[in-house]
Scaffold this active site. Structure first.
Site, PDB file in Angstrom:
ATOM      1  N   LYS A   1       0.782  -0.822  -0.255  1.00 38.21           N
ATOM      2  CA  LYS A   1       0.123   0.048   0.020  1.00 38.21           C
ATOM      3  C   LYS A   1       0.605   1.678   0.122  1.00 38.21           C
ATOM      4  O   LYS A   1       2.286   1.031  -0.036  1.00 38.21           O
ATOM      5  CB  LYS A   1      -1.200  -0.031   1.432  1.00 38.21           C
ATOM      6  CG  LYS A   1      -0.580   0.065   2.639  1.00 38.21           C
ATOM      7  CD  LYS A   1       0.231   1.056   3.213  1.00 38.21           C
ATOM      8  CE  LYS A   1       0.635   1.556   4.282  1.00 38.21           C
ATOM      9  NZ  LYS A   1       1.515   2.153   4.444  1.00 38.21           N
TER      10      LYS A   1
ATOM     11  N   GLY B   1       7.344   2.326   3.988  1.00 44.63           N
ATOM     12  CA  GLY B   1       6.114   2.217   4.348  1.00 44.63           C
ATOM     13  C   GLY B   1       5.138   2.327   3.415  1.00 44.63           C
ATOM     14  O   GLY B   1       4.392   2.750   2.885  1.00 44.63           O
TER      15      GLY B   1
ATOM     16  N   GLY C   1       3.513  -1.813   3.695  1.00 51.28           N
ATOM     17  CA  GLY C   1       3.408  -2.624   4.260  1.00 51.28           C
ATOM     18  C   GLY C   1       3.129  -3.846   3.160  1.00 51.28           C
ATOM     19  O   GLY C   1       2.608  -4.175   3.672  1.00 51.28           O
ATOM     20  N   GLY C   2       4.978  -4.035   3.536  1.00 52.43           N
ATOM     21  CA  GLY C   2       5.055  -5.511   3.407  1.00 52.43           C
ATOM     22  C   GLY C   2       5.071  -6.038   4.317  1.00 52.43           C
ATOM     23  O   GLY C   2       4.659  -7.655   4.022  1.00 52.43           O
ATOM     24  N   GLY C   3       5.372  -6.071   5.447  1.00 48.55           N
ATOM     25  CA  GLY C   3       5.384  -6.840   6.446  1.00 48.55           C
ATOM     26  C   GLY C   3       3.884  -7.022   6.913  1.00 48.55           C
ATOM     27  O   GLY C   3       3.392  -8.298   6.548  1.00 48.55           O
ATOM     28  N   SER C   4       2.933  -6.254   6.750  1.00 49.02           N
ATOM     29  CA  SER C   4       1.472  -6.411   7.025  1.00 49.02           C
ATOM     30  C   SER C   4       1.168  -7.069   5.632  1.00 49.02           C
ATOM     31  O   SER C   4       0.206  -7.699   5.855  1.00 49.02           O
ATOM     32  CB  SER C   4       0.978  -5.105   7.067  1.00 49.02           C
ATOM     33  OG  SER C   4       2.015  -3.707   7.699  1.00 49.02           O
TER      34      SER C   4
ATOM     35  N   ASP D   1      -1.422  -1.535  10.462  1.00 52.66           N
ATOM     36  CA  ASP D   1      -1.802  -2.068   8.999  1.00 52.66           C
ATOM     37  C   ASP D   1      -2.439  -3.607   8.078  1.00 52.66           C
ATOM     38  O   ASP D   1      -2.927  -3.648   7.012  1.00 52.66           O
ATOM     39  CB  ASP D   1      -0.615  -1.329   8.004  1.00 52.66           C
ATOM     40  CG  ASP D   1       0.172  -0.260   8.374  1.00 52.66           C
ATOM     41  OD1 ASP D   1      -0.617   1.181   8.550  1.00 52.66           O
ATOM     42  OD2 ASP D   1       0.842   0.388   7.732  1.00 52.66           O
TER      43      ASP D   1
HETATM   44  O1  C5P Z   1       1.693  -1.571  14.613  1.00 51.26           O
HETATM   45  P1  C5P Z   1       2.768  -1.269  14.151  1.00 51.26           P
HETATM   46  O2  C5P Z   1       3.132  -2.857  14.303  1.00 51.26           O
HETATM   47  O3  C5P Z   1       2.258  -1.965  12.258  1.00 51.26           O
HETATM   48  O4  C5P Z   1       3.237  -0.273  14.171  1.00 51.26           O
HETATM   49  C1  C5P Z   1       5.091  -0.184  14.007  1.00 51.26           C
HETATM   50  C2  C5P Z   1       4.816   0.881  15.178  1.00 51.26           C
HETATM   51  O5  C5P Z   1       4.639   2.613  14.367  1.00 51.26           O
HETATM   52  C3  C5P Z   1       4.329   1.422  16.534  1.00 51.26           C
HETATM   53  O6  C5P Z   1       5.652   0.122  17.746  1.00 51.26           O
HETATM   54  C4  C5P Z   1       4.244   2.465  17.014  1.00 51.26           C
HETATM   55  O7  C5P Z   1       5.893   2.842  17.295  1.00 51.26           O
HETATM   56  C5  C5P Z   1       4.475   3.309  15.844  1.00 51.26           C
HETATM   57  N1  C5P Z   1       2.355   3.886  15.313  1.00 51.26           N
HETATM   58  C6  C5P Z   1       1.916   4.392  16.300  1.00 51.26           C
HETATM   59  N2  C5P Z   1       0.993   4.716  15.795  1.00 51.26           N
HETATM   60  C7  C5P Z   1       0.177   4.449  14.487  1.00 51.26           C
HETATM   61  C8  C5P Z   1       0.506   3.021  14.479  1.00 51.26           C
HETATM   62  C9  C5P Z   1       1.760   2.650  14.571  1.00 51.26           C
HETATM   63  O8  C5P Z   1       2.676   5.751  17.075  1.00 51.26           O
HETATM   64  N3  C5P Z   1      -1.177   4.355  14.735  1.00 51.26           N
END
Ligand code: C5P
Length: 303
Positions: free
Chosen positions: A9, A98, A100-103, A136
């Site tokens: 994405k 940035g 969303g590859g892992g997602s 994500d």
């Molecule tokens: O959810 P995910 O593991 O992809 O998020 C990675 C990091 O991005 C989180 O640990 C957080 O530090 C930051 N993040 C955030 N607010 C969000 C999404 C992600 O601060 N809404």
């Protein structure tokens, strides 16, 4: 064997608000899935394991931190399944880019294991599990274009018309999302709750790329640029090559440039590739993509 393809994405709007007690920031973001896919193959096995090949494969952990492994464990726990799975990820979406590859890997593993194990969860139920894996991941289950609020995980589909043409500039050195949010925090001591980007949502309905170009926005861009100043050069090069607009996607470092149409996109991509090959542009590769792309696609194969 089950194979699932899930698109990466870009965030075409990203508004950031205050952080909650769990450290997550409240967001109002618009995701668009693009025509660059991760593939996850799943075969029966006694235990849950993963292997990774493709772009940046060496950067992806293959232990319990791997999002596809976490997804398989989560689904097994939620459904009381004792079965295992051998997962094989073929990466095309950059790691820590940035996009969303892992997602996408997590979402693909949920869909693949659900099919392999016959657990029969609905897309809504898979979406709820996805939210436990990362902010994500629910969007990766959904695809197309969506507005995300909360942590970015509460989704509403967004109406769009036609196809948008994107040129992406990837970078080999990923960026840490938490680090970018910390940098944003340092410069935004009292943020307000973000509202939806209404002008962008209206532009998407018209399908008018020029109008969309005027409404792309990313609150995290400044923070990403402070941490990676050379991204400014990439943004300027994309604009100079004829893009309607260019932004950093998500927390970066991928830059997404919007083209007026397919022909323009081809021209912009060619020019940026030339600059890249002459060493005048920081980055690793240039891709010409379209959006929105549909969500997970399942292919069943008999082996
Ligand atoms: O959810 P995910 O593991 O992809 O998020 C990675 C990091 O991005 C989180 O640990 C957080 O530090 C930051 N993040 C955030 N607010 C969000 C999404 C992600 O601060 N809404």
């Amino acid at each position: 064997m089950i194979s699932v393809r899930v698109p990466g994405k870009i965030n075409i709007a990203l508004r950031v608000g205050p952080a909650a007690g769990d450290g997550y920031h409240s967001l109002a973001t618009v995701f668009q899935a693009v025509s660059l896919h991760e593939r996850v193959d799943a075969e029966p096995a006694n235990e849950i394991g993963v292997s990774v090949r493709g772009l940046h494969a060496e950067l992806v952990p293959t232990d319990g931190r791997n999002l596809a492994v976490r997804a398989a464990r989560l689904l097994a726990d939620a459904t009381g399944t004792a079965a295992g799975v051998r997962l094989r990820i073929t990466k095309r979406v950059p790691t820590a880019g940035g996009m969303g590859g892992g997602s996408a890997d997590g979402a693909a593993a949920l869909v693949a294991c659900d099919r392999l194990w016959g657990t029969g969860l609905s897309r809504e139920e898979l979406g709820e599990l996805a939210a436990e894996l990362g902010a994500d991941v629910p969007f990766a289950i959904m695809g197309h274009t969506a507005l995300g609020v909360g942590r970015g995980h509460l989704l509403s589909p967004v109406m769009t018309r036609g196809t948008f043409h994107w040129v992406l500039v990837l970078s080999d050195a990923g960026m840490s999302t938490p680090e970018v949010f910390r940098e944003w925090d340092a410069h935004n001591p009292s943020p307000r709750e973000p509202g939806p980007p209404t002008d962008l949502l209206e532009a998407l309905v018209t399908g008018d790329a020029r109008r969309l170009g005027r409404t792309l926005e990313n609150d995290l861009e400044e923070a990403s640029l402070r941490l990676r100043p050379e991204l400014d050069q990439v943004l300027a090069a994309a604009r100079g090559a004829g893009a309607l607009a260019a932004i950093v996607s998500g927390s970066g470092p991928t830059v997404a440039a919007l083209a007026a149409d397919e022909q323009d996109a081809r021209g912009i991509a060619a020019r940026l590739r030339e600059e890249l090959s002459q060493g005048r542009l920081p980055g690793s590769r240039v891709l010409q993509l379209t959006g929105p792309a549909p969500g997970p696609r399942v292919l069943e194969r008999i082996t």
